[in-house]
Design a protein around this motif. Structure first.
Motif, PDB file in Angstrom:
ATOM      1  N   ASN A  56       0.865  -1.192   0.000  1.00  0.00           N
ATOM      2  CA  ASN A  56       0.000   0.000   0.000  1.00  0.00           C
ATOM      3  C   ASN A  56       0.895   1.233   0.000  1.00  0.00           C
ATOM      4  OD1 ASN A  56      -2.160   1.759   0.167  1.00  0.00           O
ATOM      5  ND2 ASN A  56      -2.627   1.294   2.311  1.00  0.00           N
ATOM      6  N   PRO A  57       1.619   1.483  -1.104  1.00  0.00           N
ATOM      7  CA  PRO A  57       2.686   2.497  -1.094  1.00  0.00           C
ATOM      8  C   PRO A  57       2.219   3.919  -0.872  1.00  0.00           C
ATOM      9  CG  PRO A  57       2.278   1.718  -3.330  1.00  0.00           C
ATOM     10  CD  PRO A  57       1.490   0.833  -2.422  1.00  0.00           C
ATOM     11  N   GLY A  58       1.088   4.311  -1.461  1.00  0.00           N
ATOM     12  CA  GLY A  58       0.603   5.680  -1.335  1.00  0.00           C
ATOM     13  C   GLY A  58      -0.574   5.818  -0.403  1.00  0.00           C
ATOM     14  N   PHE A  59      -0.885   4.747   0.360  1.00  0.00           N
ATOM     15  CA  PHE A  59      -1.981   4.731   1.327  1.00  0.00           C
ATOM     16  C   PHE A  59      -3.339   4.981   0.670  1.00  0.00           C
ATOM     17  CE2 PHE A  59       1.896   6.153   3.474  1.00  0.00           C
ATOM     18  CZ  PHE A  59       2.024   5.173   4.444  1.00  0.00           C
ATOM     19  N   GLU A  60      -3.410   4.725  -0.632  1.00  0.00           N
ATOM     20  CA  GLU A  60      -4.678   4.909  -1.336  1.00  0.00           C
ATOM     21  C   GLU A  60      -5.703   3.859  -0.922  1.00  0.00           C
ATOM     22  OE1 GLU A  60      -5.122   7.636  -3.247  1.00  0.00           O
ATOM     23  OE2 GLU A  60      -3.088   8.118  -2.599  1.00  0.00           O
ATOM     24  N   ALA A  61      -5.222   2.711  -0.404  1.00  0.00           N
ATOM     25  CA  ALA A  61      -6.129   1.657   0.063  1.00  0.00           C
ATOM     26  C   ALA A  61      -6.569   1.885   1.504  1.00  0.00           C
ATOM     27  CB  ALA A  61      -5.464   0.285  -0.079  1.00  0.00           C
ATOM     28  N   GLY A  62      -6.168   3.004   2.111  1.00  0.00           N
ATOM     29  CA  GLY A  62      -6.578   3.302   3.477  1.00  0.00           C
ATOM     30  C   GLY A  62      -5.663   2.658   4.505  1.00  0.00           C
ATOM     31  N   THR A 107       1.376  -2.477   9.269  1.00  0.00           N
ATOM     32  CA  THR A 107       1.109  -2.510  10.702  1.00  0.00           C
ATOM     33  C   THR A 107       1.773  -1.312  11.369  1.00  0.00           C
ATOM     34  OG1 THR A 107       3.062  -3.894  11.111  1.00  0.00           O
ATOM     35  CG2 THR A 107       0.969  -5.023  10.713  1.00  0.00           C
ATOM     36  N   SER A 108       1.317  -0.987  12.571  1.00  0.00           N
ATOM     37  CA  SER A 108       1.863   0.155  13.318  1.00  0.00           C
ATOM     38  C   SER A 108       1.625  -0.061  14.805  1.00  0.00           C
ATOM     39  CB  SER A 108       1.206   1.460  12.854  1.00  0.00           C
ATOM     40  OG  SER A 108       1.685   2.561  13.620  1.00  0.00           O
ATOM     41  N   ASP A 109       2.606   0.360  15.620  1.00  0.00           N
ATOM     42  CA  ASP A 109       2.429   0.370  17.071  1.00  0.00           C
ATOM     43  C   ASP A 109       1.631   1.590  17.526  1.00  0.00           C
ATOM     44  OD1 ASP A 109       3.897  -1.948  17.255  1.00  0.00           O
ATOM     45  OD2 ASP A 109       5.784  -0.947  17.760  1.00  0.00           O
ATOM     46  N   TYR A 110       1.419   2.544  16.631  1.00  0.00           N
ATOM     47  CA  TYR A 110       0.629   3.724  16.944  1.00  0.00           C
ATOM     48  C   TYR A 110      -0.866   3.391  16.893  1.00  0.00           C
ATOM     49  CZ  TYR A 110       4.655   6.897  16.773  1.00  0.00           C
ATOM     50  OH  TYR A 110       5.826   7.548  17.033  1.00  0.00           O
ATOM     51  N   HIS A 111      -1.637   4.257  17.505  1.00  0.00           N
ATOM     52  CA  HIS A 111      -3.094   4.052  17.549  1.00  0.00           C
ATOM     53  C   HIS A 111      -3.760   4.764  16.377  1.00  0.00           C
ATOM     54  CE1 HIS A 111      -7.153   3.595  19.045  1.00  0.00           C
ATOM     55  NE2 HIS A 111      -7.321   4.917  19.079  1.00  0.00           N
ATOM     56  N   TYR A 112      -4.550   4.024  15.620  1.00  0.00           N
ATOM     57  CA  TYR A 112      -5.257   4.628  14.481  1.00  0.00           C
ATOM     58  C   TYR A 112      -6.527   5.309  14.958  1.00  0.00           C
ATOM     59  CZ  TYR A 112      -8.007   5.109  10.240  1.00  0.00           C
ATOM     60  OH  TYR A 112      -8.778   5.607   9.220  1.00  0.00           O
ATOM     61  N   THR A 113      -6.720   6.537  14.502  1.00  0.00           N
ATOM     62  CA  THR A 113      -7.919   7.296  14.845  1.00  0.00           C
ATOM     63  C   THR A 113      -8.229   8.262  13.717  1.00  0.00           C
ATOM     64  OG1 THR A 113      -8.886   8.850  16.448  1.00  0.00           O
ATOM     65  CG2 THR A 113      -6.517   8.997  16.073  1.00  0.00           C
ATOM     66  N   ALA A 114      -9.466   8.701  13.664  1.00  0.00           N
ATOM     67  CA  ALA A 114      -9.848   9.660  12.622  1.00  0.00           C
ATOM     68  C   ALA A 114      -9.250  11.035  12.878  1.00  0.00           C
ATOM     69  CB  ALA A 114     -11.368   9.757  12.524  1.00  0.00           C
ATOM     70  N   ASN A 115      -8.913  11.338  14.157  1.00  0.00           N
ATOM     71  CA  ASN A 115      -8.361  12.639  14.511  1.00  0.00           C
ATOM     72  C   ASN A 115      -7.156  12.426  15.422  1.00  0.00           C
ATOM     73  OD1 ASN A 115      -7.818  15.260  15.158  1.00  0.00           O
ATOM     74  ND2 ASN A 115      -9.770  15.693  16.153  1.00  0.00           N
ATOM     75  N   PRO A 116      -5.935  12.355  14.852  1.00  0.00           N
ATOM     76  CA  PRO A 116      -4.739  12.053  15.660  1.00  0.00           C
ATOM     77  C   PRO A 116      -4.239  13.264  16.437  1.00  0.00           C
ATOM     78  CG  PRO A 116      -4.103  12.375  13.379  1.00  0.00           C
ATOM     79  CD  PRO A 116      -5.612  12.485  13.416  1.00  0.00           C
ATOM     80  N   TYR A 117      -4.989  13.689  17.417  1.00  0.00           N
ATOM     81  CA  TYR A 117      -4.632  14.892  18.162  1.00  0.00           C
ATOM     82  C   TYR A 117      -3.613  14.596  19.256  1.00  0.00           C
ATOM     83  CZ  TYR A 117      -5.256  19.510  20.231  1.00  0.00           C
ATOM     84  OH  TYR A 117      -5.049  20.785  20.702  1.00  0.00           O
ATOM     85  N   ALA A 118      -3.619  13.364  19.786  1.00  0.00           N
ATOM     86  CA  ALA A 118      -2.726  13.008  20.888  1.00  0.00           C
ATOM     87  C   ALA A 118      -1.452  12.349  20.359  1.00  0.00           C
ATOM     88  CB  ALA A 118      -3.441  12.068  21.861  1.00  0.00           C
ATOM     89  N   PRO A 119      -0.333  12.460  21.082  1.00  0.00           N
ATOM     90  CA  PRO A 119       0.900  11.784  20.663  1.00  0.00           C
ATOM     91  C   PRO A 119       0.705  10.268  20.572  1.00  0.00           C
ATOM     92  CG  PRO A 119       1.375  13.414  22.349  1.00  0.00           C
ATOM     93  CD  PRO A 119      -0.117  13.308  22.270  1.00  0.00           C
ATOM     94  N   GLY A 120       1.357   9.664  19.606  1.00  0.00           N
ATOM     95  CA  GLY A 120       1.247   8.219  19.423  1.00  0.00           C
ATOM     96  C   GLY A 120       0.047   7.807  18.601  1.00  0.00           C
ATOM     97  N   TYR A 180      -2.188   8.159  14.691  1.00  0.00           N
ATOM     98  CA  TYR A 180      -2.031   8.454  13.263  1.00  0.00           C
ATOM     99  C   TYR A 180      -3.364   8.268  12.565  1.00  0.00           C
ATOM    100  CZ  TYR A 180      -2.325   3.543  11.783  1.00  0.00           C
ATOM    101  OH  TYR A 180      -2.768   2.262  11.516  1.00  0.00           O
ATOM    102  N   THR A 181      -3.440   8.785  11.357  1.00  0.00           N
ATOM    103  CA  THR A 181      -4.613   8.591  10.519  1.00  0.00           C
ATOM    104  C   THR A 181      -4.163   8.571   9.063  1.00  0.00           C
ATOM    105  OG1 THR A 181      -6.887   9.318  10.119  1.00  0.00           O
ATOM    106  CG2 THR A 181      -5.202  11.028  10.124  1.00  0.00           C
ATOM    107  N   ILE A 182      -5.074   8.173   8.200  1.00  0.00           N
ATOM    108  CA  ILE A 182      -4.853   8.207   6.752  1.00  0.00           C
ATOM    109  C   ILE A 182      -5.832   9.219   6.176  1.00  0.00           C
ATOM    110  CG2 ILE A 182      -4.773   6.885   4.619  1.00  0.00           C
ATOM    111  CD1 ILE A 182      -2.735   5.989   6.699  1.00  0.00           C
ATOM    112  N   GLY A 183      -5.310  10.247   5.517  1.00  0.00           N
ATOM    113  CA  GLY A 183      -6.204  11.277   5.025  1.00  0.00           C
ATOM    114  C   GLY A 183      -5.569  12.140   3.954  1.00  0.00           C
ATOM    115  N   PRO A 184      -6.357  13.085   3.405  1.00  0.00           N
ATOM    116  CA  PRO A 184      -5.857  13.933   2.314  1.00  0.00           C
ATOM    117  C   PRO A 184      -5.202  15.224   2.765  1.00  0.00           C
ATOM    118  CG  PRO A 184      -8.213  14.228   2.566  1.00  0.00           C
ATOM    119  CD  PRO A 184      -7.810  13.204   3.591  1.00  0.00           C
TER     120      PRO A 184
END
Length: 279
Positions: free
Chosen positions: A33-39, A44-57, A59-63
């Motif tokens: 998934n090189p350009g994250f176009e597949a979401g 994998t990631s040790d970080y927490h996925y969220t729609a709004n990565p406001y806190a440290p640790g 991430y999100t996938i967005g434009p």
């Protein structure tokens, strides 16, 4: 008997034309998934996925990172419609991004490339790239400029390995700043295999550098992070000439393949005419 010999000749010519076409195939990007176009998939990631990565640790996938945090710049992905937006963690050794079990061929030189941009001027990230659990290349640090995509390129000798696991981690533990974005990751081999040889290891600036082997030149025009003697812990802005050089190289390969294919086609037509006249 004559017909059998003629058919054998035609088969050899067709096989040769097919071999010429196959040798000019460009290297395959092994990143799923090189350009994250597949979401949020394919890595994998040790970080927490969220729609709004406001806190440290987180991430999100967005434009665009600006809607997630108004202190981040209003910027577009390097290419496509998505990118990985990361709020750096306050703990070390956390893997930001990783893909495992990528099939590789032994004794070949591969290059892991991509684009990174800082989202906050203070305390830029300190990214470490590891392949099969070992750090590969220098620590990647960015300047205070934000919203500026910077290209990196890291060589790796596969040795006897048949699989590769690539990971990106952030060694900066500052909560203020330490925010960045990733896009257009690629992991591909060179156009031709190289014999086994050691890859120069990075030495911190406060240590005495060891004697290193001459580096292997990249298969395309790229930013050589690990091979710059004046500064070894920074990456440099992409000037765009690398893409232009790659375009001309691909165009040259295409024209060469076209010319060889036309020669093979001419030989085939000549044989057909000879066979027709003999019969």
């Amino acid at each position: 008997m004559r017909m059998i010999r003629n058919m054998a000749l035609l088969s050899i010519l067709l096989a040769g034309a097919s071999a010429v076409s196959s040798t000019a195939e460009p290297p395959q990007n092994l990143v799923r998934n090189p350009g994250f176009e597949a979401g949020n998939t394919g890595f994998t990631s040790d970080y927490h996925y969220t729609a709004n990565p406001y806190a440290p640790g987180e991430y999100t996938i967005g434009p665009n990172p600006f809607p997630d945090n108004n202190l981040w710049p209003n910027m577009q992905p390097h290419n496509g419609r998505e990118m990985m937006i990361v709020n750096g963690a306050e703990y070390p050794s956390g893997i930001v991004w990783s893909e495992n079990a990528l099939p590789v061929k032994p004794h070949k030189i591969y290059y892991f490339t991509g684009y990174v941009a800082s989202l906050f001027g203070a305390n830029p990230p300190a990214l470490i790239i590891s392949i099969n659990g070992e750090q590969t290349g220098p620590i990647l640090t960015l300047g205070e400029a934000t919203a500026q995509w910077t290209r990196f390129s890291i060589p790796w000798d596969s040795g006897t390995s048949g699989m590769a696991t690539i990971s990106i981690s952030d060694q900066n533990m500052q909560a203020n700043g330490n925010d960045f974005a990733l896009d257009d990751l690629a992991f591909a081999a060179t156009l031709r295999p190289f014999p086994p040889q050691p890859v120069q290891s990075w030495q911190p600036p406060w240590q005495t550098p060891q004697q290193a082997q001459p580096p292997v030149r990249p298969p395309f025009d790229s930013v050589e992070l690990w091979n710059r003697p004046q500064v070894t812990d920074r990456i440099y802005p992409d000037t765009g000439y690398g893409c232009l050089g790659t375009g001309f190289a691909v165009l040259g390969i295409g024209l060469a393949v076209l010319g060889l294919s036309l020669v093979a086609l001419g030989l085939i037509l000549l044989c057909v005419v000879v066979i027709h006249r003999r019969n």
